[in-house]
Design a protein around this motif. Structure first.
Motif, short mmCIF file in Angstrom:
data_model
loop_
_atom_site.label_atom_id
_atom_site.label_comp_id
_atom_site.label_asym_id
_atom_site.label_seq_id
_atom_site.Cartn_x
_atom_site.Cartn_y
_atom_site.Cartn_z
N ILE A 1 44.07 30.58 82.03
CA ILE A 1 43.71 29.67 83.02
C ILE A 1 44.05 28.13 82.59
O ILE A 1 44.38 27.48 83.19
CB ILE A 1 42.17 29.66 83.37
N ILE A 2 44.01 27.84 81.15
CA ILE A 2 44.48 26.65 80.50
C ILE A 2 45.73 26.35 80.73
O ILE A 2 46.19 25.15 80.93
CB ILE A 2 43.93 26.29 79.08
N LYS A 3 46.73 27.41 80.73
CA LYS A 3 48.20 27.01 81.13
C LYS A 3 48.45 26.64 82.61
O LYS A 3 49.15 25.62 82.83
CB LYS A 3 49.01 28.39 80.83
N ASN A 4 47.47 27.39 83.44
CA ASN A 4 47.73 26.89 84.97
C ASN A 4 47.29 25.57 85.07
O ASN A 4 47.81 24.65 85.87
CB ASN A 4 47.06 27.92 85.75
N LYS A 5 46.17 25.46 84.66
CA LYS A 5 45.45 23.82 84.98
C LYS A 5 45.88 22.80 84.10
O LYS A 5 45.89 21.78 84.76
CB LYS A 5 43.86 24.28 84.87
N TYR A 6 45.98 22.97 82.94
CA TYR A 6 46.46 21.94 82.14
C TYR A 6 47.85 21.91 81.61
O TYR A 6 48.25 21.21 80.64
CB TYR A 6 45.37 21.84 80.95
N ASN A 7 48.72 22.97 81.99
CA ASN A 7 49.92 23.39 81.29
C ASN A 7 49.80 23.21 79.71
O ASN A 7 50.63 22.60 78.97
CB ASN A 7 51.04 22.34 81.70
N LEU A 8 48.98 23.87 79.21
CA LEU A 8 48.48 23.97 77.74
C LEU A 8 48.51 25.49 77.43
O LEU A 8 47.79 26.25 77.86
CB LEU A 8 47.37 23.29 77.47
N THR A 9 49.16 25.83 76.36
CA THR A 9 49.36 27.15 75.89
C THR A 9 47.88 27.47 74.92
O THR A 9 47.56 26.31 74.41
CB THR A 9 50.44 27.81 75.03
N ILE A 10 47.61 28.20 74.64
CA ILE A 10 46.50 28.76 73.75
C ILE A 10 47.03 28.14 72.33
O ILE A 10 46.19 27.62 71.40
CB ILE A 10 46.11 30.31 73.60
N ASP A 11 48.29 28.47 71.99
CA ASP A 11 48.80 27.93 70.69
C ASP A 11 48.37 26.29 70.67
O ASP A 11 48.16 25.74 69.62
CB ASP A 11 50.03 28.43 70.39
N GLU A 12 48.75 25.72 71.71
CA GLU A 12 48.89 24.37 71.76
C GLU A 12 47.29 23.80 71.68
O GLU A 12 47.12 22.85 70.97
CB GLU A 12 49.38 23.67 73.13
N TYR A 13 46.37 24.58 72.49
CA TYR A 13 44.73 24.29 72.24
C TYR A 13 44.51 24.37 70.67
O TYR A 13 43.93 23.43 70.22
CB TYR A 13 44.19 25.40 73.16
N ASN A 14 44.85 25.41 70.23
CA ASN A 14 44.69 25.79 68.89
C ASN A 14 45.21 24.65 67.94
O ASN A 14 44.29 24.09 66.82
CB ASN A 14 44.88 27.23 68.34
N THR A 15 46.31 24.14 67.98
CA THR A 15 46.90 23.12 67.44
C THR A 15 46.08 21.70 67.51
O THR A 15 45.90 21.03 66.66
CB THR A 15 48.27 22.74 67.64
N LEU A 16 45.53 21.35 68.79
CA LEU A 16 44.80 20.15 69.02
C LEU A 16 43.29 20.51 68.17
O LEU A 16 43.00 19.75 67.46
CB LEU A 16 44.36 20.19 70.39
N LEU A 17 42.93 21.90 68.04
CA LEU A 17 41.60 21.82 67.56
C LEU A 17 41.64 21.59 66.21
O LEU A 17 40.84 20.96 65.69
CB LEU A 17 41.24 23.27 67.63
N VAL A 18 42.84 22.21 65.53
CA VAL A 18 43.17 21.79 63.96
C VAL A 18 43.20 20.47 63.82
O VAL A 18 42.83 19.94 62.86
CB VAL A 18 44.22 22.72 63.67
N SER A 19 44.05 19.69 64.58
CA SER A 19 44.39 18.35 64.48
C SER A 19 43.01 17.49 64.57
O SER A 19 42.89 16.22 63.98
CB SER A 19 45.15 17.78 65.46
N GLN A 20 42.16 17.82 65.42
CA GLN A 20 40.82 17.51 65.39
C GLN A 20 39.68 17.54 64.28
O GLN A 20 38.52 17.56 64.63
CB GLN A 20 40.26 17.40 67.00
N ASN A 21 40.22 18.54 63.53
CA ASN A 21 39.29 19.15 62.54
C ASN A 21 38.13 19.90 63.30
O ASN A 21 37.02 19.85 62.76
CB ASN A 21 38.55 18.04 61.58
N PHE A 22 38.53 20.70 64.37
CA PHE A 22 37.52 21.59 64.91
C PHE A 22 36.27 20.93 65.49
O PHE A 22 35.34 21.41 65.44
CB PHE A 22 37.12 22.72 64.06
N SER A 23 36.63 19.69 65.86
CA SER A 23 35.51 18.75 66.30
C SER A 23 35.81 17.98 67.44
O SER A 23 37.16 17.82 67.89
CB SER A 23 34.91 17.84 65.34
N CYS A 24 34.80 17.39 68.18
CA CYS A 24 35.12 16.57 69.21
C CYS A 24 35.79 15.49 69.14
O CYS A 24 35.60 14.79 68.07
CB CYS A 24 33.59 16.13 69.78
#
Length: 80
Positions: A1-24
């Motif tokens: 669903i994130i690919k359809n709604k935000y054009n974001l793959t799970i790998d891109e989501y996980n990259t964001l998560l790591v870059s934000q140190n797993f935090s808000c």
């Protein structure tokens, strides 16, 4: 669903998560302390993904309708 709604793959989501140190991206609360996964925050005008936010911060921005002037006014108010 994130690919359809935000054009974001799970790998891109996980990259964001790591870059934000797993935090808000705003309050820095760790994902491990949250009941829900970090939400994908995006610009409602452009659709561009800005980052990942906890539910409270994401809702807060939404309540201000992403209006920078309103947020600045709220900061001034809080500094009283």
């Amino acid at each position: 669903i994130i690919k359809n709604k935000y054009n974001l793959t799970i790998d891109e989501y996980n990259t964001l998560l790591v870059s934000q140190n797993f935090s808000c991206g705003i309050c820095k609360t760790s994902q491990s302390l949250l009941k829900k996964s970090l939400a994908i925050d995006h610009c409602h005008n452009t659709g561009k993904v800005r980052g990942l936010l906890c539910n409270n911060c994401n809702t807060g921005l939404g309540q201000f309708k992403d209006n920078i002037n309103s947020l600045k006014s709220a900061i001034k108010y809080l500094q009283k």
